[in-house]
Design a protein around this motif. Structure first.
Motif, PDB file in Angstrom:
ATOM      1  N   GLN A 167     148.464  40.644  89.255  1.00 19.30           N
ATOM      2  CA  GLN A 167     147.470  39.682  88.750  1.00 19.30           C
ATOM      3  C   GLN A 167     146.679  38.708  89.575  1.00 19.30           C
ATOM      4  N   TYR A 168     145.524  38.757  89.879  1.00 20.00           N
ATOM      5  CA  TYR A 168     144.557  37.684  90.598  1.00 20.00           C
ATOM      6  C   TYR A 168     143.864  36.750  90.155  1.00 20.00           C
ATOM      7  N   LEU A 169     143.549  35.484  90.324  1.00 22.28           N
ATOM      8  CA  LEU A 169     142.601  34.834  89.950  1.00 22.28           C
ATOM      9  C   LEU A 169     141.686  34.318  91.201  1.00 22.28           C
ATOM     10  N   GLN A 170     140.520  34.482  91.086  1.00 22.52           N
ATOM     11  CA  GLN A 170     139.405  34.233  92.200  1.00 22.52           C
ATOM     12  C   GLN A 170     138.269  33.386  91.812  1.00 22.52           C
ATOM     13  N   ILE A 195     146.327  33.824  93.609  1.00 22.19           N
ATOM     14  CA  ILE A 195     145.160  33.440  93.965  1.00 22.19           C
ATOM     15  C   ILE A 195     144.547  34.589  94.979  1.00 22.19           C
ATOM     16  N   SER A 196     143.203  34.772  94.802  1.00 19.46           N
ATOM     17  CA  SER A 196     142.516  35.793  95.689  1.00 19.46           C
ATOM     18  C   SER A 196     141.151  34.963  95.974  1.00 19.46           C
ATOM     19  N   LEU A 197     140.856  34.813  97.252  1.00 18.21           N
ATOM     20  CA  LEU A 197     139.646  34.074  97.895  1.00 18.21           C
ATOM     21  C   LEU A 197     138.703  35.195  98.487  1.00 18.21           C
ATOM     22  N   GLN A 198     137.629  34.745  98.494  1.00 21.59           N
ATOM     23  CA  GLN A 198     136.566  35.587  99.219  1.00 21.59           C
ATOM     24  C   GLN A 198     136.658  35.289 100.710  1.00 21.59           C
ATOM     25  N   THR A 199     137.619  35.767 101.283  1.00 18.61           N
ATOM     26  CA  THR A 199     137.842  35.361 102.717  1.00 18.61           C
ATOM     27  C   THR A 199     136.970  35.937 103.603  1.00 18.61           C
ATOM     28  N   HIS A 200     136.036  36.978 103.166  1.00 18.69           N
ATOM     29  CA  HIS A 200     134.860  37.605 104.090  1.00 18.69           C
ATOM     30  C   HIS A 200     133.719  36.462 104.213  1.00 18.69           C
TER      31      HIS A 200
END
Ligand code: SF4
Length: 206
Positions: A167-170, A195-200
């Protein structure tokens, strides 16, 4: 599956490019992105609205798609959109599997599942309900957080997910300055989330 059906199917392809997966479990992995055109979910914050009308994009045969992506050294393909499950992806994934690719799918889950996948990212949206077929097969749930009410929305799927689903929250990109700290505190209090971040986007790559 036969050659005739493979040649017959054409899919609207908005773009194909080689980059780094920026989000979720496979963040940091080089991959070939195949972005299919067409989406009727209608997220107001969507960052690929150009994808919505499938007719704006050239229809390519599966052979043409394979020809294009075979120039890249990676054997990981991420099929994204748009909403890629608007089309049956059985033939595309069958042919790509024959060529030894690892196949990842990014979907809102609103259409019936098709295709054979090594990783499925399920990113539910408030604007259209997911189809039940996504819950048993999702590898990761990636819930986009625009405001605090999205925590409740994300939690509403947890009981339906398979046991292996991560499970991720972004944070939604335009709200990331305000919401990232809020998400961090939420995850510290609810450690089943990551946590998921839009690292791109931080890297300024597509
Ligand atoms: Fe955009 Fe994805 Fe929402 Fe479709 S589901 S409107 S492509 S963010």
């Amino acid at each position: 599956m036969n050659q005739t059906s493979t040649i017959a199917q054409k899919l609207p392809v908005m773009e194909m490019f080689y980059s780094i997966q920026g989000e979720g479990f496979h963040s940091g992995k080089p991959a070939i992105f195949v972005r299919l055109g067409g989406c009727d979910v209608g997220c107001h914050w969507c960052d690929v609205k150009e994808s919505w009308n499938e007719k704006d994009h050239p229809y390519l045969s599966i052979s043409e798609i394979i020809d294009e992506i075979s120039q890249y050294p990676s054997k990981t393909i991420i099929v994204t959109g748009g909403e890629p499950l608007m089309y049956s992806l059985d033939d595309l994934t069958f042919e790509l599997k024959q060529k030894g690719y690892q196949l990842h799918l990014e979907t809102s889950g609103v259409y019936t599942m098709s295709g054979q996948w090594d990783w499925i990212t399920f990113s539910p949206k408030k604007f259209k309900k997911p189809d039940q077929s996504i819950f048993a097969v999702a590898s990761e749930l990636k819930a986009i957080v625009v405001n605090k009410s999205d925590f409740k929305f994300a939690e509403s799927f947890v009981n339906s997910l398979n046991d292996d689903c991560i499970q991720y929250l972004q944070p939604e990109w335009s709200k990331s300055e305000q919401m990232t700290a809020v998400i961090v505190e939420y995850i510290k209090a609810h450690p089943e989330w990551n946590i998921s971040l839009q690292t791109h986007k931080y890297l300024n790559i597509p």
